[in-house]
Enzyme design. Structure first.
Site, mmCIF file in Angstrom:
data_model
loop_
_atom_site.group_PDB
_atom_site.id
_atom_site.type_symbol
_atom_site.label_atom_id
_atom_site.label_comp_id
_atom_site.label_asym_id
_atom_site.label_seq_id
_atom_site.Cartn_x
_atom_site.Cartn_y
_atom_site.Cartn_z
ATOM 1 N N LYS A 195 -32.507 6.923 -20.715
ATOM 2 C CA LYS A 195 -33.310 7.460 -19.602
ATOM 3 C C LYS A 195 -32.574 7.342 -18.260
ATOM 4 C CE LYS A 195 -36.470 8.744 -22.394
ATOM 5 N NZ LYS A 195 -37.385 8.009 -23.220
HETATM 6 C C1 LIG Z 1 -38.507 8.054 -24.378
HETATM 7 C C2 LIG Z 1 -39.864 8.625 -24.378
HETATM 8 C C3 LIG Z 1 -41.002 7.838 -24.611
HETATM 9 C C4 LIG Z 1 -40.930 6.429 -25.110
HETATM 10 O O1 LIG Z 1 -40.300 5.561 -24.248
HETATM 11 P P1 LIG Z 1 -39.996 4.089 -24.771
HETATM 12 O O2 LIG Z 1 -39.660 3.341 -23.516
HETATM 13 O O3 LIG Z 1 -38.841 4.194 -25.710
HETATM 14 O O4 LIG Z 1 -41.206 3.576 -25.422
HETATM 15 C C5 LIG Z 1 -42.241 8.408 -24.453
HETATM 16 N N1 LIG Z 1 -42.378 9.692 -24.111
HETATM 17 C C6 LIG Z 1 -41.326 10.498 -23.903
HETATM 18 C C7 LIG Z 1 -41.550 11.908 -23.493
HETATM 19 C C8 LIG Z 1 -40.028 9.991 -24.057
HETATM 20 O O5 LIG Z 1 -38.977 10.794 -23.891
#
Ligand SMILES: *Cc1c(COP(=O)(O)O)cnc(C)c1O
Length: 397
Positions: A195
């Site tokens: 991210k």
């Molecule tokens: C990455 C992601 C998540 C989950 O995030 P985590 O921190 O790994 O739990 C949820 N929604 C979307 C759209 C994502 O891309």
């Protein structure tokens, strides 16, 4: 014509370009080492500091650090009082955890189709899906582009629904003049390794409601009474109580050590992301086999993912074949996302079939995400562009 690497030709690039490579710098490495030496590894002073920094960046009243965005979405549903038999409306074009957490609560995920141009949930479709059982909406700001929050908040107000935003892609985002994290009732952010702000695993939930924030702090750490992490600190012995059978969703100081310095660079990194995004757009708008992301006014896009849509009617291959060919050229790619309603579990459990959500399917069948990490150089981006051109030349009709 140049031979594809897939067919034994020379790859467009010598070294494999990893998709979504985290951009970790010396400042956060030092802070992690200092954390390890401090002896305080789990939730502690660095988590408190990261929460303060995040809160002031978002401009909201409360930010509660968690071990994932998924945990945030789950706790948000808990705060919203979602129970067995309730319905929660969300998009089929998202990561599976957005909908999984609805099932964890015993509720039913109700998908509303997305807009063909943006991939975001279509407010008109939300309206169509509301029943007496509907309790909440989870819009997902896909790729870093905000959903139509004015319309979504209006629908929610008229129907007394909670709005829980999945802002996993949207730390930097504004919708009109409002920063994401201040619009819906609760907003969940992700700091997963790929991210825009990275803590390896990690997440944050924001809200402007004091009572919910208090409950979230209890829920994230086993349901122990307020500030239970301080029970081991120098502030002295404080007996704790169990207020609720809570969860193990707290963030570690080791993670927060990364987050503090990652967050400091988020605005600078956005400029880099914007530049790379433009480079891709400029290169690909002239290729008729590719549809590039549309631009919109009155928003700030986080440029989390750069996604193209393949115009399959102009190509002699499907998306998966195209992806394999690009990977062979040493370009790592991602697919965001395969429409959830076509996955085995969702199909079987809820009886979904192809044709149920045509816009989500259209995107799901054609989308490819190209590397956009700030760890990359302009040369890397140019390698990606050249590789895409090469694969297009081979497969175009
Ligand atoms: C990455 C992601 C998540 C989950 O995030 P985590 O921190 O790994 O739990 C949820 N929604 C979307 C759209 C994502 O891309």
């Amino acid at each position: 014509m140049e031979k594809l690497a897939l067919l034994g030709g020379k790859p467009a690039r010598d070294k494999f370009l990893v998709f979504g490579a985290p951009d970790i710098r010396e400042a956060e490495i030092k802070e992690v080492v200092a954390t390890l030496k401090s002896g305080w590894l789990s939730t502690g002073p660095r988590v408190a500091r990261f929460e303060e920094d995040f809160k002031s960046y978002i401009g909201c009243k409360h930010a509660i650090a968690l071990n994932s965005c998924t945990a945030g979405l789950h706790l948000a549903l808990e705060i919203a009082g979602i129970e067995t038999g309730d319905e929660v409306i969300t998009t089929p074009l998202t990561f599976t955890s957005t909908a999984n957490v609805i099932i964890h609560k015993g509720a039913t995920p109700i998908f509303a189709d997305v807009e063909r141009e943006t991939g975001n949930i279509d407010p008109k479709e939300i309206k169509r899906k509301i029943t007496k059982k509907t309790k909440a909406i989870i819009p997902v700001h896909l790729y870093g582009r905000p959903c139509r929050m004015d319309e979504i908040m209006k629908i929610a107000k008229e129907n007394s629904l909670f709005v829980i935003e999945d802002a996993a892609h949207a730390v930097e985002v504004y919708y009109r003049n409002k920063k994401i994290g201040n619009i819906g009732d609760l907003t969940a952010f992700s700091f997963y390794a790929t991210k825009n702000v990275v803590t390896g695993e990690g997440g944050m939930i924001t809200t402007n409601n004091d009572e919910w924030a208090r409950r979230l702090r209890v829920l994230r750490l086993h349901g122990l009474s307020k500030d239970a992490w301080k029970r081991y600190s120098a502030e002295g012995f404080t007996p704790y109580d169990i207020l609720y059978p809570g969860y193990k969703y707290n963030m570690m100081d080791i993670q927060a050590a990364l987050g503090i310095y990652q967050l400091k660079r988020v605005e600078k990194n956005l400029k880099i992301r914007e530049k790379y995004f433009r480079m891709y757009n400029q290169a690909f708008t002239e290729i008729p086999e590719i549809e590039t992301p549309s631009e919109e006014e009155h928003i700030r896009h986080a440029r989390h993912l750069y996604t193209i849509l393949l115009r399959l009617e102009r190509l002699n291959c499907g998306r998966n074949q195209f992806a394999v060919a690009l990977q062979a050229e040493n370009i790592g790619i991602g697919i965001h996302f395969l429409a959830l309603h076509l996955s085995s579990y969702y199909k079987k459990r809820f009886g979904f079939k192809r044709g149920d959500f045509p816009n989500a399917e259209y995107i799901s069948d054609r989308t490819i995400s190209l590397p956009l990490s700030t760890k990359l150089t302009e040369e890397d981006i140019n390698d990606v562009i050249e590789a895409v051109r090469k694969v297009i030349r081979y497969y175009k009709r």
